[in-house]
Design a protein around this motif. Structure first.
Motif, short mmCIF file in Angstrom:
data_model
loop_
_atom_site.label_atom_id
_atom_site.label_comp_id
_atom_site.label_asym_id
_atom_site.label_seq_id
_atom_site.Cartn_x
_atom_site.Cartn_y
_atom_site.Cartn_z
N THR A 46 -63.44 20.87 18.69
CA THR A 46 -62.64 21.16 17.51
C THR A 46 -62.97 20.22 16.37
O THR A 46 -63.09 20.64 15.21
CB THR A 46 -61.14 21.03 17.86
N THR A 47 -63.14 18.93 16.69
CA THR A 47 -63.46 17.93 15.67
C THR A 47 -64.82 18.22 15.05
O THR A 47 -65.07 17.87 13.89
CB THR A 47 -63.43 16.52 16.27
N GLY A 48 -65.70 18.88 15.80
CA GLY A 48 -67.01 19.26 15.29
C GLY A 48 -67.03 20.57 14.54
O GLY A 48 -68.11 21.05 14.16
N GLU A 49 -65.84 21.15 14.31
CA GLU A 49 -65.70 22.41 13.56
C GLU A 49 -66.51 23.55 14.17
O GLU A 49 -67.06 24.40 13.46
CB GLU A 49 -66.10 22.20 12.09
N ASN A 50 -66.54 23.60 15.50
CA ASN A 50 -67.35 24.63 16.13
C ASN A 50 -66.96 26.06 15.77
O ASN A 50 -67.83 26.94 15.78
CB ASN A 50 -67.40 24.43 17.66
N PRO A 51 -65.69 26.36 15.42
CA PRO A 51 -65.41 27.76 15.05
C PRO A 51 -66.16 28.24 13.81
O PRO A 51 -66.32 29.44 13.60
CB PRO A 51 -63.89 27.76 14.80
N THR A 52 -66.62 27.29 12.96
CA THR A 52 -67.28 27.70 11.72
C THR A 52 -68.78 27.43 11.74
O THR A 52 -69.45 27.58 10.71
CB THR A 52 -66.65 26.97 10.50
N LEU A 53 -69.32 27.04 12.89
CA LEU A 53 -70.76 26.85 13.02
C LEU A 53 -71.40 28.12 13.55
O LEU A 53 -70.85 28.78 14.44
CB LEU A 53 -71.06 25.70 13.98
N THR A 274 -65.26 19.49 4.90
CA THR A 274 -65.03 20.45 5.98
C THR A 274 -65.36 21.84 5.46
O THR A 274 -65.44 22.07 4.25
CB THR A 274 -63.56 20.42 6.43
N ARG A 275 -65.56 22.76 6.37
CA ARG A 275 -65.77 24.15 6.00
C ARG A 275 -64.44 24.89 5.97
O ARG A 275 -63.55 24.62 6.79
CB ARG A 275 -66.71 24.84 6.99
N LEU A 276 -64.34 25.82 5.05
CA LEU A 276 -63.15 26.67 5.03
C LEU A 276 -63.03 27.41 6.36
O LEU A 276 -64.04 27.75 6.97
CB LEU A 276 -63.25 27.67 3.88
N PRO A 277 -61.79 27.57 6.85
CA PRO A 277 -60.54 27.48 6.11
C PRO A 277 -59.92 26.09 6.01
O PRO A 277 -58.79 25.96 5.55
CB PRO A 277 -59.61 28.39 6.92
N LEU A 278 -60.61 25.02 6.42
CA LEU A 278 -60.09 23.68 6.23
C LEU A 278 -60.49 23.18 4.84
O LEU A 278 -61.69 23.16 4.51
CB LEU A 278 -60.62 22.72 7.29
#
Length: 301
Positions: A46-53, A274-278
């Motif tokens: 989650t900290t690596g923003e895997n949903p947006t990679l 960060t990438r959206l949506p963050l």
């Protein structure tokens, strides 16, 4: 079964101003972590923003992590999905690219029943790489109680759990009923805290360490806290816990990883947006974060 213990960093994915992945920065962060004595690394969580990679970005990050670490510490790759087929494919990819273990989150949104959840983790373990279960109901909508964790832990290849339930009663039951009987065996079961603020109490109950967010910036301090607690020196552990606590709170003042990425950037390390949506954190949150960093003696740019 691999023995996992101590301070592991849930790594951020550094990004450039245009939102593209900063691969050179990722290498720099890995080297910083190793130099500071971290016990293990956990990219693509989650900290690596895997949903947006996208998949190409993920594959390149895994390759860099394995190549840069060179076997010096364990690398646990986040391979979770709420689609079991995708999770299995991601777990196979991590195995093929040389990861030491996979971190598999409880499927989110679907809210699977007990039989489906057990089968999901059985499919992960069947890939043939040690699997750490990630229990975080606040993000997935589904807790794994101790009774179900006992069932899942019996699956060959399940190496432990990252516990982010925030429930010390549940965590204690898992340690007592699963981890303690398997301690000093060829098949240990690791219990990590998934919350920085819970690392001390979890280890006081007999847990093994923490998969930490704040160790992105202060790995040596988090390592020292874990080392003290694992050695039974809780006086030193409490001292370090309270030294870190204001920064821990600030790192979660808004949704992770936005604060910790900003903190890294301010400290002169690769972080980026960060990438959206963050989105960016508020001015008030920025001030609280700066204050906490200064309290640890960290200069901000």
């Amino acid at each position: 079964m691999i023995k996992l213990q101590g301070a592991f960093t849930a790594m951020v994915t550094p990004m450039k101003g245009d939102g593209s992945v900063d691969y050179d920065g990722f290498r720099q962060l890995i080297d910083f972590q190793i130099e500071q004595g971290i016990d293990g690394l956990v990219p693509l969580g989650t900290t690596g923003e895997n949903p947006t990679l996208d998949e190409d970005e993920e594959e390149k990050l895994i390759k860099i992590a394995v190549e840069e670490v060179k076997g010096r510490v364990p690398v646990i790759i986040g391979t979770g999905s709420n689609d079991t087929r995708h999770m299995v494919a991601y777990t196979k990819r991590a195995k093929d690219l040389g990861a030491d273990a996979a971190l598999v989150v409880t499927p989110y949104y679907n809210k699977p029943n007990d039989s489906g959840l057990a089968a999901h983790f059985e499919a992960a373990a069947a890939v043939g790489i040690p699997v750490v279960v990630y229990n975080i109901a606040s993000r997935t909508g589904r807790n794994i109680p101790a009774s179900l964790m006992e069932r899942i832990a019996k699956i060959p290849g399940i190496a432990g759990v990252k516990e982010s339930s925030g429930d010390l009663g549940q965590i204690g039951d898992i340690i007592n009923s699963i981890a303690v009987p398997r301690r000093n065996t060829a098949n240990p079961f690791t219990v990590f805290s998934g919350d920085d603020a819970m690392a001390l109490p979890l280890m006081a109950l007999g847990g093994d360490g923490v998969i930490s967010v704040v160790s992105n910036l202060v790995p040596a301090k988090v390592k020292a806290l874990c080392r003290a607690c694992l050695a039974g020196d809780y006086e030193e552990g409490r001292k370090l816990h309270f030294e870190l606590l204001a920064f821990v709170k600030a790192a979660f003042i808004e949704t992770n990883p936005a604060p910790i990425k900003l903190a890294l950037t301010w400290a002169g390390l690769p972080g980026g947006p960060t990438r959206l949506p963050l989105g960016p954190i508020s001015g008030a949150s920025e001030e609280a974060l700066k204050t906490a960093m200064h309290g640890l003696g960290i200069k901000t740019v």
